[in-house]
Design a protein around this motif. Structure first.
Motif, PDB file in Angstrom:
ATOM      1  N   GLU A   1      -0.255   2.398 -38.655  1.00  0.00           N
ATOM      2  CA  GLU A   1      -1.161   3.213 -37.853  1.00  0.00           C
ATOM      3  C   GLU A   1      -1.753   4.254 -38.796  1.00  0.00           C
ATOM      4  O   GLU A   1      -1.035   5.153 -39.240  1.00  0.00           O
ATOM      5  CB  GLU A   1      -0.361   3.885 -36.735  1.00  0.00           C
ATOM      6  CG  GLU A   1      -1.177   4.818 -35.883  1.00  0.00           C
ATOM      7  CD  GLU A   1      -0.322   5.530 -34.821  1.00  0.00           C
ATOM      8  OE1 GLU A   1       0.821   5.097 -34.561  1.00  0.00           O
ATOM      9  OE2 GLU A   1      -0.813   6.530 -34.286  1.00  0.00           O
TER      10      GLU A   1
ATOM     11  N   ILE B   1      -3.317   7.543 -40.305  1.00  0.00           N
ATOM     12  CA  ILE B   1      -3.380   8.945 -39.859  1.00  0.00           C
ATOM     13  C   ILE B   1      -4.413   9.663 -40.713  1.00  0.00           C
ATOM     14  O   ILE B   1      -4.734   9.224 -41.818  1.00  0.00           O
ATOM     15  CB  ILE B   1      -2.010   9.659 -39.917  1.00  0.00           C
ATOM     16  CG1 ILE B   1      -1.304   9.427 -41.252  1.00  0.00           C
ATOM     17  CG2 ILE B   1      -1.128   9.227 -38.757  1.00  0.00           C
ATOM     18  CD1 ILE B   1       0.033  10.148 -41.383  1.00  0.00           C
ATOM     19  N   ARG B   2      -4.896  10.780 -40.191  1.00  0.00           N
ATOM     20  CA  ARG B   2      -6.057  11.438 -40.774  1.00  0.00           C
ATOM     21  C   ARG B   2      -5.624  12.712 -41.490  1.00  0.00           C
ATOM     22  O   ARG B   2      -4.820  13.481 -40.969  1.00  0.00           O
ATOM     23  CB  ARG B   2      -6.990  11.806 -39.614  1.00  0.00           C
ATOM     24  CG  ARG B   2      -8.429  11.992 -39.929  1.00  0.00           C
ATOM     25  CD  ARG B   2      -9.239  11.971 -38.628  1.00  0.00           C
ATOM     26  NE  ARG B   2      -8.913  13.097 -37.751  1.00  0.00           N
ATOM     27  CZ  ARG B   2      -9.522  14.270 -37.798  1.00  0.00           C
ATOM     28  NH1 ARG B   2     -10.485  14.494 -38.664  1.00  0.00           N
ATOM     29  NH2 ARG B   2      -9.181  15.235 -36.960  1.00  0.00           N
TER      30      ARG B   2
ATOM     31  N   ARG C   1      -4.242  18.638 -29.912  1.00  0.00           N
ATOM     32  CA  ARG C   1      -4.516  17.202 -29.816  1.00  0.00           C
ATOM     33  C   ARG C   1      -3.809  16.500 -30.955  1.00  0.00           C
ATOM     34  O   ARG C   1      -3.886  16.958 -32.103  1.00  0.00           O
ATOM     35  CB  ARG C   1      -6.010  16.935 -29.980  1.00  0.00           C
ATOM     36  CG  ARG C   1      -6.814  17.347 -28.801  1.00  0.00           C
ATOM     37  CD  ARG C   1      -8.289  17.184 -29.170  1.00  0.00           C
ATOM     38  NE  ARG C   1      -9.086  17.784 -28.107  1.00  0.00           N
ATOM     39  CZ  ARG C   1      -9.997  17.108 -27.423  1.00  0.00           C
ATOM     40  NH1 ARG C   1     -10.266  15.845 -27.719  1.00  0.00           N
ATOM     41  NH2 ARG C   1     -10.664  17.697 -26.464  1.00  0.00           N
ATOM     42  N   SER C   2      -3.221  15.367 -30.631  1.00  0.00           N
ATOM     43  CA  SER C   2      -2.510  14.598 -31.646  1.00  0.00           C
ATOM     44  C   SER C   2      -3.439  14.206 -32.797  1.00  0.00           C
ATOM     45  O   SER C   2      -3.039  14.159 -33.954  1.00  0.00           O
ATOM     46  CB  SER C   2      -1.891  13.390 -30.949  1.00  0.00           C
ATOM     47  OG  SER C   2      -1.878  12.292 -31.764  1.00  0.00           O
ATOM     48  N   GLU C   3      -4.716  13.984 -32.497  1.00  0.00           N
ATOM     49  CA  GLU C   3      -5.665  13.590 -33.546  1.00  0.00           C
ATOM     50  C   GLU C   3      -5.891  14.686 -34.567  1.00  0.00           C
ATOM     51  O   GLU C   3      -6.376  14.429 -35.662  1.00  0.00           O
ATOM     52  CB  GLU C   3      -7.010  13.217 -32.911  1.00  0.00           C
ATOM     53  CG  GLU C   3      -6.932  11.889 -32.204  1.00  0.00           C
ATOM     54  CD  GLU C   3      -8.299  11.280 -32.008  1.00  0.00           C
ATOM     55  OE1 GLU C   3      -9.240  12.039 -31.705  1.00  0.00           O
ATOM     56  OE2 GLU C   3      -8.404  10.046 -32.161  1.00  0.00           O
ATOM     57  N   ASP C   4      -5.567  15.926 -34.196  1.00  0.00           N
ATOM     58  CA  ASP C   4      -5.733  17.037 -35.140  1.00  0.00           C
ATOM     59  C   ASP C   4      -4.481  17.260 -35.981  1.00  0.00           C
ATOM     60  O   ASP C   4      -4.392  18.251 -36.700  1.00  0.00           O
ATOM     61  CB  ASP C   4      -6.067  18.333 -34.374  1.00  0.00           C
ATOM     62  CG  ASP C   4      -7.449  18.260 -33.728  1.00  0.00           C
ATOM     63  OD1 ASP C   4      -8.317  17.565 -34.288  1.00  0.00           O
ATOM     64  OD2 ASP C   4      -7.651  18.890 -32.677  1.00  0.00           O
TER      65      ASP C   4
ATOM     66  N   TYR D   1      -1.590  15.942 -38.806  1.00  0.00           N
ATOM     67  CA  TYR D   1      -1.387  15.020 -39.933  1.00  0.00           C
ATOM     68  C   TYR D   1       0.017  14.397 -39.855  1.00  0.00           C
ATOM     69  O   TYR D   1       0.174  13.190 -39.717  1.00  0.00           O
ATOM     70  CB  TYR D   1      -1.608  15.779 -41.245  1.00  0.00           C
ATOM     71  CG  TYR D   1      -1.289  14.986 -42.482  1.00  0.00           C
ATOM     72  CD1 TYR D   1      -1.669  13.650 -42.613  1.00  0.00           C
ATOM     73  CD2 TYR D   1      -0.611  15.586 -43.553  1.00  0.00           C
ATOM     74  CE1 TYR D   1      -1.371  12.929 -43.766  1.00  0.00           C
ATOM     75  CE2 TYR D   1      -0.311  14.865 -44.700  1.00  0.00           C
ATOM     76  CZ  TYR D   1      -0.686  13.540 -44.801  1.00  0.00           C
ATOM     77  OH  TYR D   1      -0.378  12.832 -45.937  1.00  0.00           O
TER      78      TYR D   1
ATOM     79  N   ASP E   1       3.353  14.499 -37.552  1.00  0.00           N
ATOM     80  CA  ASP E   1       3.722  15.011 -36.235  1.00  0.00           C
ATOM     81  C   ASP E   1       5.245  15.060 -36.059  1.00  0.00           C
ATOM     82  O   ASP E   1       5.877  14.048 -35.793  1.00  0.00           O
ATOM     83  CB  ASP E   1       3.088  14.136 -35.145  1.00  0.00           C
ATOM     84  CG  ASP E   1       2.991  14.889 -33.826  1.00  0.00           C
ATOM     85  OD1 ASP E   1       3.641  15.948 -33.693  1.00  0.00           O
ATOM     86  OD2 ASP E   1       2.251  14.423 -32.927  1.00  0.00           O
TER      87      ASP E   1
END
Ligand SMILES: *Cc1c(COP(=O)(O)O)cnc(C)c1O
Length: 472
Positions: A28, A30-31, A53-56, A58, A60
């Motif tokens: 998966e 990650i950003r 937000r999980s998208e913010d 790196y 978690d």
């Protein structure tokens, strides 16, 4: 002349390396997030990592709850879901897995751990009763209070000392239980609320000797013991490692023996049991089972699914079996300890000995200049995010909430920031990145001033409270 065989790196340095007992089949992406983006995201979330937000994020490390990677076998199990409303075949598989690995007689599935806490609290607590336990857990205590009970902490004193090296800091202090019985009377004790690897104390284990002695004491008064089995497998690993007589016993055997001393358990399957959602209640007494099974249809779902899809129950049944494999548990706990070791070597104050699922940074010592009502642990969580996009969680004054009588903050002895490691998700390289970020934040600690609270909900405030940074 024959050339000697080439040495591996490990042999050259006189050590033998160890690696995870799995390989990666699917990834998966990650950003990486820029500093500007992190600043904006932290402010938007009111410096509360639960509101991000999980998208913010790196890396978690908010929680190990529901964040485990499932195995190929569990995913195959997902395809075997029997989505019948009643009597799904996956329920019977789940029931069998709990009976054979935990040893309890009757099973009630629930949507997650707190569903099971609700059922057991309502079934056993009458208003005015006392529930002794080895340190509170947020949702557990709240359900006990909502049922009219009062939770009383009976953990040993060492649990409240972040630097104590006691091998079983989760142990119950039997003298405290005895005085409580003398004070309120055995019939006013709802049950003993016993937790394996005490989360709020830093993931600290309970010894077999302790639960055995507790059973004896409770038998003398007819008091029942119910176990928060959420991270019991990790607890068993520490028994195997530290308690005389258990080194050669498999985790599965230790688990069975421990559970035998208790009358039942509730479970957040999102932790030890390696699934993304699910929970269960298991009891040995038919009267308690009857009550719980009757209530589950009101609050969760029919008694053969309790809020889970058939496929979820199948993945859970398989997860239970994978969770008790010795290689799995060792790799899980050793990864946590690898991170802890780096931080200890670099002089960062953490709770010792390192527990099974997380590193708990000791925010009181980390930010010794920030008073507790400026939320040092919340501040540290915010700083780790700002530094490297790492998400952690506060476990201190914000989590402890307010006293329902006086409305004042409860001031817990422990003010911790938790870096929780999901199971089978991150590699050792991720752990290095995390350790280096913690060190950078520690080196810059003098410049940090703390937070002030600007919004606060009534229940479990740590989930939704908002904060602002206190300026220079
Ligand atoms: C997570 C947790 C719970 C509650 O379970 P949920 O699945 O989150 O509802 C209860 N006890 C402990 C120790 C936990 O960590």
């Amino acid at each position: 002349m024959k050339q000697p065989l080439p040495q591996t790196m490990g042999q050259q340095f006189g050590r033998r390396s160890w690696a995870e007992p799995w390989k990666i089949k699917m990834v998966e992406p990650i950003r990486m997030i820029s500093q500007e983006e992190r600043k904006r995201a932290a402010a938007e979330a009111g410096y509360n990592t639960f509101l991000m937000r999980s998208e913010d994020v790196y890396i978690d490390l908010l929680t190990d709850s529901g964040t485990s990677a499932m195995s190929d076998r569990q995913w195959a199990g997902i395809m075997m879901g029997d989505e019948a409303y009643a009597g799904s075949r996956n329920f019977y598989h789940l029931e069998e897995a709990i009976q054979s690995f935990y040893g309890y007689r009757y099973i009630v599935p629930t949507h997650q751990g707190r569903g099971a806490e609700h059922l057991i609290s309502q079934a056993l607590i009458k208003p005015g009763m006392t529930i002794p336990g080895n340190m509170y857990f947020t949702t557990t205590r709240l359900h006990q209070e909502l049922a009219g009970g009062t939770f009383v902490d009976v953990i040993i004193d060492e649990a409240h000392e972040p630097s104590s090296e006691h091998p079983f800091k989760g142990n119950v202090d039997l003298d405290k239980v005895q005085s409580l019985i003398n004070e309120v009377g055995a019939e006013q004790i709802g049950y003993i609320s016993l937790a394996g690897t005490v989360n709020m104390a830093g993931g600290q284990p309970v010894s077999m000797a302790n639960v055995r002695a507790l059973r004896q004491l409770c038998d003398a008064y007819g008091i029942r013991i119910y176990l928060d089995a959420t991270r019991m497998v990790e607890n068993c690993f520490f028994i195997q490692e530290r308690e005389p007589g258990y080194a050669d016993k498999p985790i599965a055997a230790i688990l069975k023996e421990f559970c035998d001393y208790t009358d039942g358990a509730w479970m957040s399957a999102k932790k030890d049991n390696l699934v993304n959602i699910g929970g269960w209640l298991a009891v040995n007494h038919e009267d308690v089972f009857d009550l719980a099974r009757n209530m589950v249809v009101v609050y969760e779902g029919l008694h053969t699914y309790g809020g889970m899809a058939g496929r979820d129950m199948e993945a859970l049944a398989i997860g239970i079996e994978e969770a008790v494999q010795d290689d799995h548990v060792r790799s899980r706990v050793d990864q946590v300890r690898y991170l802890g070791q780096l931080l200890i070597e670099w002089g960062v104050p953490i709770v010792c000995p390192v527990g099974g699922h997380a590193i708990f940074l000791d925010a009181k010592r980390f930010y010794s200049h920030i008073p507790q009502d400026r939320f040092p642990a919340q501040t540290l969580a915010a700083e780790l995010y700002l530094d490297a996009g790492i998400r952690s969680m506060e476990r201190g004054i914000v989590s402890a909430g307010r006293d329902p009588e006086t409305g004042e903050h409860r001031y817990p002895a422990l003010e911790l920031t938790r870096l929780t490691i999901p199971r089978r998700v991150y590699t050792q390289a991720h752990m290095d990145v995390v350790a280096e970020s913690v060190k950078a934040v520690y080196d810059a600690r003098e410049e940090t001033r703390g937070l002030k609270i600007v919004y606060e909900p009534k229940y479990l405030r740590f989930f939704q409270a908002r904060f602002e940074v206190i300026g220079q």
